[in-house]
Scaffold this active site. Structure first.
Site, mmCIF file in Angstrom:
data_model
loop_
_atom_site.group_PDB
_atom_site.id
_atom_site.type_symbol
_atom_site.label_atom_id
_atom_site.label_comp_id
_atom_site.label_asym_id
_atom_site.label_seq_id
_atom_site.Cartn_x
_atom_site.Cartn_y
_atom_site.Cartn_z
ATOM 1 C CD GLU A 161 -2.713 -1.309 2.502
ATOM 2 O OE1 GLU A 161 -2.724 -0.354 3.286
ATOM 3 O OE2 GLU A 161 -3.343 -2.359 2.710
ATOM 4 C CD GLU A 183 -4.536 -8.022 2.025
ATOM 5 O OE1 GLU A 183 -5.420 -7.339 2.605
ATOM 6 O OE2 GLU A 183 -3.334 -7.690 2.048
HETATM 7 O O1 G3I Z 1 -2.824 -8.961 19.146
HETATM 8 C C1 G3I Z 1 -3.463 -7.858 19.808
HETATM 9 C C2 G3I Z 1 -4.072 -8.321 21.125
HETATM 10 O O2 G3I Z 1 -3.008 -8.748 22.002
HETATM 11 C C3 G3I Z 1 -4.835 -7.165 21.757
HETATM 12 O O3 G3I Z 1 -5.485 -7.622 22.928
HETATM 13 C C4 G3I Z 1 -5.865 -6.635 20.769
HETATM 14 C C5 G3I Z 1 -6.555 -5.425 21.347
HETATM 15 O O4 G3I Z 1 -7.409 -4.926 20.369
HETATM 16 O O5 G3I Z 1 -5.214 -6.231 19.538
HETATM 17 C C6 G3I Z 1 -4.572 -7.329 18.920
HETATM 18 O O6 G3I Z 1 -3.958 -6.868 17.737
HETATM 19 C C7 G3I Z 1 -4.896 -6.628 16.674
HETATM 20 C C8 G3I Z 1 -4.454 -7.484 15.473
HETATM 21 O O7 G3I Z 1 -5.272 -7.208 14.330
HETATM 22 C C9 G3I Z 1 -4.566 -8.977 15.791
HETATM 23 O O8 G3I Z 1 -5.887 -9.302 16.040
HETATM 24 C C10 G3I Z 1 -4.778 -5.160 16.287
HETATM 25 O O9 G3I Z 1 -5.299 -4.386 17.350
HETATM 26 C C11 G3I Z 1 -5.565 -4.904 15.013
HETATM 27 O O10 G3I Z 1 -5.318 -3.571 14.575
HETATM 28 C C12 G3I Z 1 -5.107 -5.850 13.917
HETATM 29 O O11 G3I Z 1 -5.937 -5.625 12.792
HETATM 30 C C13 G3I Z 1 -5.420 -6.161 11.576
HETATM 31 C C14 G3I Z 1 -5.289 -5.021 10.574
HETATM 32 O O12 G3I Z 1 -4.814 -5.532 9.308
HETATM 33 C C15 G3I Z 1 -4.327 -3.993 11.073
HETATM 34 O O13 G3I Z 1 -4.329 -2.919 10.254
HETATM 35 C C16 G3I Z 1 -6.411 -7.180 11.034
HETATM 36 O O14 G3I Z 1 -6.477 -8.312 11.893
HETATM 37 C C17 G3I Z 1 -5.973 -7.632 9.639
HETATM 38 O O15 G3I Z 1 -6.975 -8.463 9.050
HETATM 39 C C18 G3I Z 1 -5.771 -6.426 8.730
HETATM 40 O O16 G3I Z 1 -5.270 -6.891 7.500
HETATM 41 C C19 G3I Z 1 -5.022 -5.867 6.509
HETATM 42 C C20 G3I Z 1 -3.808 -6.299 5.735
HETATM 43 O O17 G3I Z 1 -2.729 -6.498 6.605
HETATM 44 C C21 G3I Z 1 -3.500 -5.278 4.645
HETATM 45 N N1 G3I Z 1 -4.653 -5.078 3.770
HETATM 46 C C22 G3I Z 1 -5.872 -4.686 4.501
HETATM 47 C C23 G3I Z 1 -6.204 -5.736 5.540
HETATM 48 C C24 G3I Z 1 -7.503 -5.402 6.241
HETATM 49 O O18 G3I Z 1 -7.373 -4.224 6.967
#
Ligand code: G3I
Length: 388
Positions: free
Chosen positions: A181, A297
């Site tokens: 991105e 994705e």
């Molecule tokens: O692991 C921590 C956990 O310890 C904590 O308790 C919790 C509190 O909210 O957060 C957890 O981390 C989260 C992580 O996902 C794992 O679940 C993060 O807050 C959260 O921001 C993160 O979101 C991910 C996101 O990217 C981040 O921007 C999504 O799962 C993931 O599906 C998403 O994937 C992205 C690709 O990488 C790039 N393209 C877009 C796609 C969708 O946004």
């Protein structure tokens, strides 16, 4: 429902128990409605039947394609049903979060590979390929990053990160989303670059540097540029396609070791502005650079769709099939990954929930891991795709 059947035309009614989809579809007549590329039209008679029960990885492989999905260690460790279905359906695994900076870098001088190693071993022991997401991104940077990284040391941090991570998985990993991105015209920066600490500290050359370093460590991995919002016939995405093409042309002209474009394909159920011909032209332009193309994705957001499950699932399934039937016409497209396998674990629940509070249904297995019409739609697209 059949009052308007014309008697002078051969019609036959057959019931297809697409039990796999947990739904019964009634299909009427041989002249099935030919779907326009509108993804909002809900055609109750659309035929999503597929032959047999073969899993998606087998159907993809029969056409020289690879199908797989993203998942997380937490999910695969705690949910036996997910593991069983994941192993059955997927030929490749991409860690949803465990190979991002915030997961790997607890502190400036430490790496923590526990979770990503577990996923690499999971893929290996289940005969799956493994792909890496992502080495350089503007999101999910660890807390310390802002305080520690600056224009003087940013290159050191970038080179050290890519070197350490690609070295660890060299020989185990099929491909890396090296840069994710990097283009965002809405940020209104010259060149259409996305605002990011990497651009701020190093200028646009951080991109080429990233690919050079990755290739220098792992000469076998497929090095991918991954991008979102490229799919629709709307001005912002048209602009992104043009800018991405320019970036890829520039990188290729300089001999940068880049091998593929990753099109994230986070589709929007109900979005009608999809122009198959325009998108085919874009795919062809990318392929003409000698690049492969990956759908990295894929999922279909259903937040703007009706609450009714049957209708929602039909529109989501039509979206999957319409998109994939267009994309798979391009033989440079060699992989399709969905961003998750089941509605039980999807980023949409946290990031793009439905306003009516109903559980989202963007993926191909429902939250009980039962196949949905979306599974049929993807299976059908693979079955009908030209061989690579
Ligand atoms: O692991 C921590 C956990 O310890 C904590 O308790 C919790 C509190 O909210 O957060 C957890 O981390 C989260 C992580 O996902 C794992 O679940 C993060 O807050 C959260 O921001 C993160 O979101 C991910 C996101 O990217 C981040 O921007 C999504 O799962 C993931 O599906 C998403 O994937 C992205 C690709 O990488 C790039 N393209 C877009 C796609 C969708 O946004």
């Amino acid at each position: 429902m059949f009052k308007n059947l014309s008697v002078n035309r051969r019609r036959f009614l057959y019931i297809s128990l697409s039990g796999l989809a947990g739904a019964t579809a009634i299909i009427v007549g041989k002249d099935k409605l030919i779907m326009s590329h509108s993804q909002a039209v809900d055609n109750r008679n659309r035929d999503f039947r597929v032959a047999g029960l073969a899993p998606l990885k087998k159907r993809a492989a029969a056409k020289g394609l690879i199908y797989g999905a993203a998942s997380m260690q937490d999910f695969l460790l705690s949910d036996k049903n997910l593991e069983t279905n994941f192993v059955r359906e997927c030929g490749i695994l991409v860690p949803e979060n465990e190979l991002k900076w915030d997961a790997l870098r607890p502190s400036p001088d430490k790496f923590d590979f526990a979770k990503s190693d577990w996923l690499a071993q999971f893929a290996q022991r289940n005969g799956m390929l493994f792909r890496g997401h992502t080495l350089v991104w503007h999101q999910q940077l660890p807390q310390w990053f802002k305080e520690v990284v600056n224009p003087q040391n940013a290159e050191k941090f970038l080179v050290e990160h890519i070197t350490t991570v690609t070295k660890r998985y060299a020989g185990q990993i099929r491909a890396w989303d090296v840069v994710n991105e990097a283009i965002e015209p809405n940020d209104e920066l010259p060149g259409g670059w996305r605002r990011s600490p990497w651009l701020e500290h190093l200028g646009p050359n951080y991109i080429e540097l990233a690919y050079q370093v990755a290739a220098g460590v792992d000469s076998k991995a497929m090095l991918v540029y991954n991008e979102n919002d490229l799919e629709y016939d709307i001005p912002h995405q048209e602009a992104k396609r043009t800018l991405v093409l320019k970036l890829l042309e520039r990188l290729k002209s300089k001999g940068t070791p880049i091998h593929a474009l990753g099109i994230q394909s986070h589709l929007r159920g109900g979005e009608t502005r999809f122009n198959a011909n325009k998108f085919r032209k874009f795919l062809n332009d990318v392929a003409s650079l000698g690049l492969k193309i990956l759908v990295t994705e894929l999922d279909v957001g259903d937040r703007n769709l009706p609450a009714d499950l049957a209708r929602r699932d039909r529109i989501v399934a039509a979206c999957y099939e319409d998109y994939l039937s267009t994309v798979l016409d391009e033989r440079a497209v060699i992989e399709v990954l969905t961003w998750g396998l089941t509605d039980k674990y999807t980023w949409y629940s946290q990031f793009l929930p439905r306003s009516d509070g109903k559980p989202v249904r963007p993926l191909l297995l429902d939250s009980n891991l039962k196949r949905k019409l979306a599974w049929n739609a993807i299976a059908k697209a693979f079955d009908r795709a030209p061989k690579r």
